[in-house]
Design a protein around this motif. Structure first.
Motif, PDB file in Angstrom:
ATOM      1  N   ARG A 139      11.154  -4.252  -9.216  1.00  0.00           N
ATOM      2  CA  ARG A 139      10.614  -5.003  -8.093  1.00  0.00           C
ATOM      3  C   ARG A 139       9.163  -4.662  -7.818  1.00  0.00           C
ATOM      4  NH1 ARG A 139      15.463  -2.911  -4.620  1.00  0.00           N
ATOM      5  NH2 ARG A 139      14.999  -1.264  -6.098  1.00  0.00           N
ATOM      6  N   ASN A 140       8.768  -3.430  -8.145  1.00  0.00           N
ATOM      7  CA  ASN A 140       7.384  -3.034  -7.890  1.00  0.00           C
ATOM      8  C   ASN A 140       6.974  -1.937  -8.856  1.00  0.00           C
ATOM      9  OD1 ASN A 140       8.553  -0.633  -6.881  1.00  0.00           O
ATOM     10  ND2 ASN A 140       8.849  -1.641  -4.907  1.00  0.00           N
ATOM     11  N   VAL A 141       5.742  -1.470  -8.696  1.00  0.00           N
ATOM     12  CA  VAL A 141       5.206  -0.461  -9.618  1.00  0.00           C
ATOM     13  C   VAL A 141       6.076   0.792  -9.636  1.00  0.00           C
ATOM     14  CG1 VAL A 141       3.150   0.839 -10.237  1.00  0.00           C
ATOM     15  CG2 VAL A 141       2.933  -1.334  -9.030  1.00  0.00           C
ATOM     16  N   ASP A 142       6.493   1.236  -8.445  1.00  0.00           N
ATOM     17  CA  ASP A 142       7.278   2.466  -8.373  1.00  0.00           C
ATOM     18  C   ASP A 142       8.571   2.342  -9.161  1.00  0.00           C
ATOM     19  OD1 ASP A 142       5.380   3.581  -6.825  1.00  0.00           O
ATOM     20  OD2 ASP A 142       6.386   3.193  -4.918  1.00  0.00           O
ATOM     21  N   ALA A 143       9.267   1.208  -8.965  1.00  0.00           N
ATOM     22  CA  ALA A 143      10.539   1.015  -9.653  1.00  0.00           C
ATOM     23  C   ALA A 143      10.323   0.966 -11.160  1.00  0.00           C
ATOM     24  CB  ALA A 143      11.210  -0.259  -9.165  1.00  0.00           C
ATOM     25  N   ALA A 144       9.214   0.326 -11.582  1.00  0.00           N
ATOM     26  CA  ALA A 144       8.920   0.243 -13.013  1.00  0.00           C
ATOM     27  C   ALA A 144       8.675   1.631 -13.595  1.00  0.00           C
ATOM     28  CB  ALA A 144       7.706  -0.649 -13.248  1.00  0.00           C
ATOM     29  N   LEU A 145       7.943   2.429 -12.828  1.00  0.00           N
ATOM     30  CA  LEU A 145       7.637   3.801 -13.253  1.00  0.00           C
ATOM     31  C   LEU A 145       8.932   4.603 -13.429  1.00  0.00           C
ATOM     32  CD1 LEU A 145       4.839   4.951 -13.605  1.00  0.00           C
ATOM     33  CD2 LEU A 145       4.999   5.927 -11.316  1.00  0.00           C
ATOM     34  N   LEU A 146       9.814   4.437 -12.461  1.00  0.00           N
ATOM     35  CA  LEU A 146      11.105   5.133 -12.497  1.00  0.00           C
ATOM     36  C   LEU A 146      11.870   4.726 -13.748  1.00  0.00           C
ATOM     37  CD1 LEU A 146      13.375   5.644  -9.426  1.00  0.00           C
ATOM     38  CD2 LEU A 146      14.397   4.937 -11.545  1.00  0.00           C
ATOM     39  N   LEU A 147      11.895   3.430 -13.982  1.00  0.00           N
ATOM     40  CA  LEU A 147      12.672   2.908 -15.102  1.00  0.00           C
ATOM     41  C   LEU A 147      12.127   3.383 -16.448  1.00  0.00           C
ATOM     42  CD1 LEU A 147      14.941   0.870 -15.898  1.00  0.00           C
ATOM     43  CD2 LEU A 147      13.080  -0.696 -16.350  1.00  0.00           C
ATOM     44  N   ILE A 148      10.807   3.274 -16.597  1.00  0.00           N
ATOM     45  CA  ILE A 148      10.214   3.665 -17.889  1.00  0.00           C
ATOM     46  C   ILE A 148      10.493   5.140 -18.183  1.00  0.00           C
ATOM     47  CG2 ILE A 148       8.019   3.958 -19.128  1.00  0.00           C
ATOM     48  CD1 ILE A 148       7.048   1.468 -17.474  1.00  0.00           C
TER      49      ILE A 148
ATOM     50  N   VAL B 161      -0.800   9.274  -5.387  1.00  0.00           N
ATOM     51  CA  VAL B 161      -0.563  10.078  -6.600  1.00  0.00           C
ATOM     52  C   VAL B 161       0.748  10.844  -6.450  1.00  0.00           C
ATOM     53  CG1 VAL B 161      -1.456  11.933  -8.071  1.00  0.00           C
ATOM     54  CG2 VAL B 161      -3.036  10.311  -7.028  1.00  0.00           C
ATOM     55  N   GLY B 162       0.972  11.357  -5.238  1.00  0.00           N
ATOM     56  CA  GLY B 162       2.211  12.103  -4.969  1.00  0.00           C
ATOM     57  C   GLY B 162       3.439  11.259  -5.220  1.00  0.00           C
ATOM     58  N   ILE B 163       3.444  10.024  -4.705  1.00  0.00           N
ATOM     59  CA  ILE B 163       4.633   9.175  -4.870  1.00  0.00           C
ATOM     60  C   ILE B 163       4.809   8.807  -6.346  1.00  0.00           C
ATOM     61  CG2 ILE B 163       3.604   6.884  -4.388  1.00  0.00           C
ATOM     62  CD1 ILE B 163       6.896   7.939  -2.894  1.00  0.00           C
ATOM     63  N   THR B 164       3.697   8.733  -7.081  1.00  0.00           N
ATOM     64  CA  THR B 164       3.810   8.484  -8.524  1.00  0.00           C
ATOM     65  C   THR B 164       4.557   9.634  -9.202  1.00  0.00           C
ATOM     66  OG1 THR B 164       1.694   7.363  -8.399  1.00  0.00           O
ATOM     67  CG2 THR B 164       2.487   7.916 -10.595  1.00  0.00           C
ATOM     68  N   PHE B 165       4.170  10.857  -8.855  1.00  0.00           N
ATOM     69  CA  PHE B 165       4.887  12.019  -9.395  1.00  0.00           C
ATOM     70  C   PHE B 165       6.372  11.954  -9.027  1.00  0.00           C
ATOM     71  CE2 PHE B 165       0.898  14.209 -10.280  1.00  0.00           C
ATOM     72  CZ  PHE B 165       1.250  14.977 -11.370  1.00  0.00           C
ATOM     73  N   ILE B 166       6.629  11.589  -7.764  1.00  0.00           N
ATOM     74  CA  ILE B 166       8.023  11.552  -7.295  1.00  0.00           C
ATOM     75  C   ILE B 166       8.825  10.539  -8.110  1.00  0.00           C
ATOM     76  CG2 ILE B 166       9.497  10.917  -5.330  1.00  0.00           C
ATOM     77  CD1 ILE B 166       7.377  12.108  -3.486  1.00  0.00           C
ATOM     78  N   MET B 167       8.226   9.372  -8.350  1.00  0.00           N
ATOM     79  CA  MET B 167       8.969   8.336  -9.084  1.00  0.00           C
ATOM     80  C   MET B 167       9.218   8.748 -10.538  1.00  0.00           C
ATOM     81  SD  MET B 167      10.033   5.992  -7.251  1.00  0.00           S
ATOM     82  CE  MET B 167       9.961   6.030  -5.486  1.00  0.00           C
ATOM     83  N   ILE B 168       8.226   9.404 -11.147  1.00  0.00           N
ATOM     84  CA  ILE B 168       8.440   9.900 -12.517  1.00  0.00           C
ATOM     85  C   ILE B 168       9.581  10.913 -12.520  1.00  0.00           C
ATOM     86  CG2 ILE B 168       7.415  11.285 -14.373  1.00  0.00           C
ATOM     87  CD1 ILE B 168       4.761   9.882 -13.773  1.00  0.00           C
ATOM     88  N   ALA B 169       9.578  11.795 -11.517  1.00  0.00           N
ATOM     89  CA  ALA B 169      10.637  12.805 -11.447  1.00  0.00           C
ATOM     90  C   ALA B 169      11.998  12.149 -11.267  1.00  0.00           C
ATOM     91  CB  ALA B 169      10.365  13.766 -10.290  1.00  0.00           C
ATOM     92  N   PHE B 170      12.057  11.134 -10.409  1.00  0.00           N
ATOM     93  CA  PHE B 170      13.331  10.440 -10.187  1.00  0.00           C
ATOM     94  C   PHE B 170      13.806   9.764 -11.468  1.00  0.00           C
ATOM     95  CE2 PHE B 170      12.872   9.784  -5.301  1.00  0.00           C
ATOM     96  CZ  PHE B 170      13.091  11.133  -5.146  1.00  0.00           C
ATOM     97  N   GLY B 171      12.862   9.123 -12.150  1.00  0.00           N
ATOM     98  CA  GLY B 171      13.215   8.468 -13.408  1.00  0.00           C
ATOM     99  C   GLY B 171      13.750   9.471 -14.412  1.00  0.00           C
ATOM    100  N   ALA B 172      13.059  10.615 -14.494  1.00  0.00           N
ATOM    101  CA  ALA B 172      13.487  11.640 -15.446  1.00  0.00           C
ATOM    102  C   ALA B 172      14.894  12.123 -15.109  1.00  0.00           C
ATOM    103  CB  ALA B 172      12.505  12.805 -15.421  1.00  0.00           C
TER     104      ALA B 172
ATOM    105  N   GLN C 356      20.304  13.366  -6.345  1.00  0.00           N
ATOM    106  CA  GLN C 356      20.927  12.092  -5.967  1.00  0.00           C
ATOM    107  C   GLN C 356      19.907  11.047  -5.519  1.00  0.00           C
ATOM    108  OE1 GLN C 356      23.897  11.959  -6.923  1.00  0.00           O
ATOM    109  NE2 GLN C 356      24.034  14.163  -7.216  1.00  0.00           N
ATOM    110  N   LEU C 357      18.725  11.507  -5.139  1.00  0.00           N
ATOM    111  CA  LEU C 357      17.724  10.564  -4.632  1.00  0.00           C
ATOM    112  C   LEU C 357      17.400   9.430  -5.605  1.00  0.00           C
ATOM    113  CD1 LEU C 357      15.441  13.018  -2.673  1.00  0.00           C
ATOM    114  CD2 LEU C 357      16.469  10.956  -1.735  1.00  0.00           C
TER     115      LEU C 357
END
Lengths: 212, 201, 433
Positions: A139-148, B161-172, C356-357
């Motif tokens: 849906r957005n950049v964050d979600a894409a980042l998470l997915l990749i 930048v912080g939220i970017t790190f957080i999202m990478i961590a969540f993805g990982a 879980q987040l």
């Protein structure tokens, strides 16, 4: 006076303060306080279990009595409860302990509870897949980042990943050890600072939602 | 191998299938398994509680060891039952206040210890790019959790930048768990095909 | 004394000849020929004894150093108090260098504060036999003997060390840094409290998940569906659960204003009773105590997946329009969040469990991440007392960031560029932490 919150607030304050002080003083009696309080907690919590049983069985007895929707299943629930408790008592009489491996009680645990629990747990395989699929439509950049990142790490941990590129497993390790670790630490620091904030507010009686 | 003749394996297998039927839609079989699990697990919980708490922590210390200190939590526990009586239900706040006080009191020092451990762990013992990124990641993530400042301008950019790190961590973390979850499912299928139907060894 | 010595020598000779005969019989493969030669090694008083610092008493720390030739040996420690002897530990690896004589679950050492104790070490190449263990604690053992032997091996005995006394400490020095930081945060908290009282405006940033509460409750009401509030599988002592209960209060107030229904399936009975009170008070505050129904806040079971199964079933049958997942969640998080998503509910989640987040972020509309959730009660209440604690937390964050930056600079100059002075400073910093 008794009906108000003053006495409970005073109890929370005193008990909380004793716990903090005992952290710094190893000398008796302070040194033993943590262990004692944990034991006391489990005793108090044990009693409240009966409140839970009262709530649950009360609800389902009412359902059966009024023949509400799913009342037949409520009978299953009550029967399951009664069966286990009887099996527990019976096992204790027969073998000295309900937890004896020959007792019916243990059989119920191994052949009813364990498969039900582990099957519920294994539903996650499907839910993980559906959640990942949804994230596909990022849906957005964050979600894409998470997915990749998720895809990279997942591939890096299976043999196929090595076939795609020999660097993939190494890159996965790097992600886990560097950016993942960094954010995890940052979130952790935030959480424990937040927990300190909540704890201090509770001990000082500023936050009192638990005493409503 | 042939199909199992043990009634217990049959029970486990049918209950397993009943839970999986939930994936199609809610149905009487799932409902049966669900209500049964709730009923049995609470019965089991009560039995464990009787054994671990009443016998081990209350009866034995009181009767065998003459440890009368146990009377205090016993009374506090009994106060929880005041909830059954409308006029006295406020008394149940006393044990709750005790529990919460003890819990928060214990959590304060341990939170500090955790903070120290995390800060210490972040310190760069060797000077590498990885360590530098870790420090940047920790700092920017922390700034994302700044509450008393509006996330605009410089702070806004840093917290981004912080939220970017957080999202990478969540993805990982997400990617890391997927395989573990799938292996749970494989475990159940193995049970069905091997222990129950005897199709595979 | 002399009689003992003679007896011991006699038994030693007998044992030696016996073991020699046995060695001959078995071809000499069982025993290491070095075992005999190390008999000549004098151990001296090798044990260093001290009271365990920063403990509640009842503990002695025993340290030793050995030369490398003995590092593969086993060590057995004997304690003497007057005439009473006790085996403190047997068959430890000699290379471990330390053992503590304290009470443990398996072994009650019963060291009493203020009593004088003496310790002796026994080294052996193979595990010590029960006969020797019994012999070591019997009255006739001569503590000055240097060696004893049984059929299998020779045991080297050290000189007795001691006396040593244990004592309880009144302050745990290792925890001084915690005390100092606790004082700092309390001070900051009081400082901001004072500032707030004097009229300083304290700010709190937007938390979007919390702004969505009204929208979620409103839309659910429009659709004629109930609200479901899941507190997870924490207990009332868990901070995230308490935070979840606070948010529950706010959500229920909205629920009462919209005259709809809230369902709270619970995992722990204390959390259930507390949730009942929270909802009741919120409904009363909103002027609708008549809408409160105790049975809507019910107990499910204290079994992780039993709870997940029960809540899932309830979701499918009651079809809530909004689902709140606020509290402590473990593996069941995604089971609940995906089911909630499948019935089309608006979902607002929050937890402190970092594992879980990610699942909440993937499956829910809004997620409160870690500290955001614990700041929620402040965000929803916004009174100066509450806000000052948030300000204090933020100052602590600044302090942490400064420490990290100092660490970074020292890290570059010390371990990075090998400037000794900064290296020392860096190590000092690590030690303080």
């Amino acid at each position: 006076m008794l009906k108000g919150k003053n006495i409970p607030l005073a109890i929370t304050f005193t008990v909380g303060l004793i716990m903090i002080v005992s952290f710094f003083i190893p000398h008796r009696p302070f040194g033993d306080i943590e262990q004692i309080s944990l034991k006391w907690y489990s005793i108090i919590a044990g009693f409240t279990m009966l409140l839970g049983v009262d709530s649950l069985l009360g609800l389902h007895f009412r359902k059966v009595k009024r023949k509400e929707e799913n009342w037949i299943h409520s009978i299953v629930l009550i029967a399951g409860f009664v069966m286990v408790v009887i099996a527990g008592v019976w096992g204790t009489i027969q073998y000295g302990s309900a937890f004896d491996e020959r007792s019916f009680f243990t059989y119920i645990y191994n052949y009813f509870i364990v498969p039900l629990q582990s099957t519920m747990f294994s539903l996650l395989a499907f839910f993980v897949a559906s959640a990942a699929y949804r994230a596909f439509r990022a849906r957005n950049v964050d979600a894409a980042l998470l997915l990749i990142t998720a895809i990279i790490v997942m591939l890096g941990r299976v043999p196929v990943g090595e076939l795609i590129s020999p660097y993939l497993p190494k890159f996965t390790d790097w992600i886990m050890e560097v950016p993942q670790m960094a954010a995890k630490r940052g979130i952790g620091l935030g959480i424990y600072l937040g927990a300190l904030g909540v704890s201090i507010r509770i001990i000082l009686g500023i936050e009192r939602s638990y005493l409503s | 191998m042939a199909i199992s003749t043990s009634i217990w394996i049959w029970i486990s297998a049918l209950l397993t299938l009943a839970i999986y039927s939930f994936l199609y839609k809610d149905n009487p079989f799932y409902k049966f398994a669900e209500y049964l699990l709730v009923g049995i697990s609470i019965g089991y919980g009560i039995s464990v509680y009787w054994h671990n708490t009443i016998i081990t922590k209350v009866y034995n210390p009181l009767v065998h060891d003459k440890d009368f200190l146990v009377i205090i939590p016993l009374l506090l526990g009994l106060l929880m039952f005041s909830r059954f009586f409308k006029n006295y239900s406020h008394l149940s706040r006393i044990p709750i206040a005790f529990i919460v006080g003890a819990g928060t009191g214990l959590s304060i020092p341990s939170s500090f210890e955790f903070l120290f451990k995390q800060v210490q762990g972040t310190m760069p013992t060797a000077f590498t790019i990885g360590n530098l990124i870790i420090i940047i990641g920790v700092i920017t993530t922390l700034i994302y959790f700044f509450f008393s400042m509006e996330h605009k301008g410089f702070i806004g950019k840093v917290s981004r930048v912080g939220i970017t790190f957080i999202m990478i961590a969540f993805g990982a973390a997400f990617g890391y768990t997927i395989m573990a979850r799938i292996s749970l499912f494989i475990g159940r299928i193995q049970f069905l095909l091997s222990d129950w139907l005897g199709i595979i060894k | 004394m002399k009689k003992n010595l003679v007896l011991l020598l006699l038994s030693l000779t007998l044992l030696f000849s016996f073991s020699f005969a046995q060695e001959q019989a078995s071809g000499g493969t069982d025993l290491n020929p070095n075992a005999i030669s190390s008999e000549t090694e004098r151990l001296g008083s090798m044990l260093q004894l001290s009271d365990i610092p920063n403990d509640g008493g009842g503990g002695i720390e025993i340290n030793w150093t050995l030369n490398d030739s003995l590092s593969n040996y086993f060590i057995t420690i004997i304690r003497r108090e007057g005439n009473i002897k006790k085996i403190v530990a047997s068959d430890l690896l000699a290379s471990s260098g330390q053992v503590r004589d304290v009470n443990s679950d398996e072994n009650k050492s019963n060291v009493k504060d203020g009593t004088e104790y003496f310790y002796t070490a026994v080294l052996s190449e193979y595990a010590v036999s029960q006969e020797i263990l019994d012999y070591l604690v019997c009255d006739s053992l001569d503590m000055e003997a240097m060696t004893i032997a049984d059929a299998n091996q020779v045991y080297l005995i050290s000189d007795e060390s001691g006396p040593v006394k244990s004592k309880a400490s009144w302050f745990n020095l290792e925890r001084l840094t915690v005390l100092i930081s606790a004082i700092i945060i309390t001070f900051l908290f009081l400082l901001y409290l004072q500032l707030a009282r004097k009229g300083k405006e304290l700010y709190i940033r937007k938390i979007s998940g919390l702004d969505a509460v009204e929208e979620a409750v409103g839309r659910s009401t429009e659709m004629g569906k109930p609200i479901m509030y899941i507190l997870g599988i924490g207990y009332v002592t868990d901070i995230p659960t308490i935070a979840g209960l606070t948010i529950l209060g706010r959500v229920s107030k909205k629920v009462a204003e919209y005259e709809t229904k809230i369902l709270v399936p619970s995992y722990d009975p204390v959390v259930m009773t507390t949730a009942q009170e929270v909802v009741k008070e919120a409904f009363t505050e909103a002027g609708r105590p008549d809408l409160y129904n105790k049975n809507d806040i019910m107990y499910i079971t204290q079994d992780q997946f039993g709870y997940a199964a029960g809540v899932d079933g309830m979701m499918l049958r009651e079809k809530p329009g909004a689902v709140f997942l606020q509290g402590l969640f473990f593996a069941e998080s995604l089971i609940l969040a995906e089911t909630g998503h499948s019935i089309g509910a608006i979902q607002i989640a929050g937890t402190t469990e970092t594992a879980q987040l990610p699942f909440f972020v993937a499956a829910c509309d809004y997620t409160l991440i870690g500290e955001e959730m614990m700041a929620a009660s402040v965000y929803l209440q916004k009174d100066p007392l509450m806000l000052s604690s948030i300000a204090a937390e933020d100052v602590m964050k600044v302090i942490i960031i400064i420490i990290l930056l100092i660490g970074l600079i020292l890290g570059i100059l010390g371990p990075g560029m090998h400037i000794e002075f900064f290296d020392k400073l860096f190590n000092l910093l690590i030690e303080i932490l």
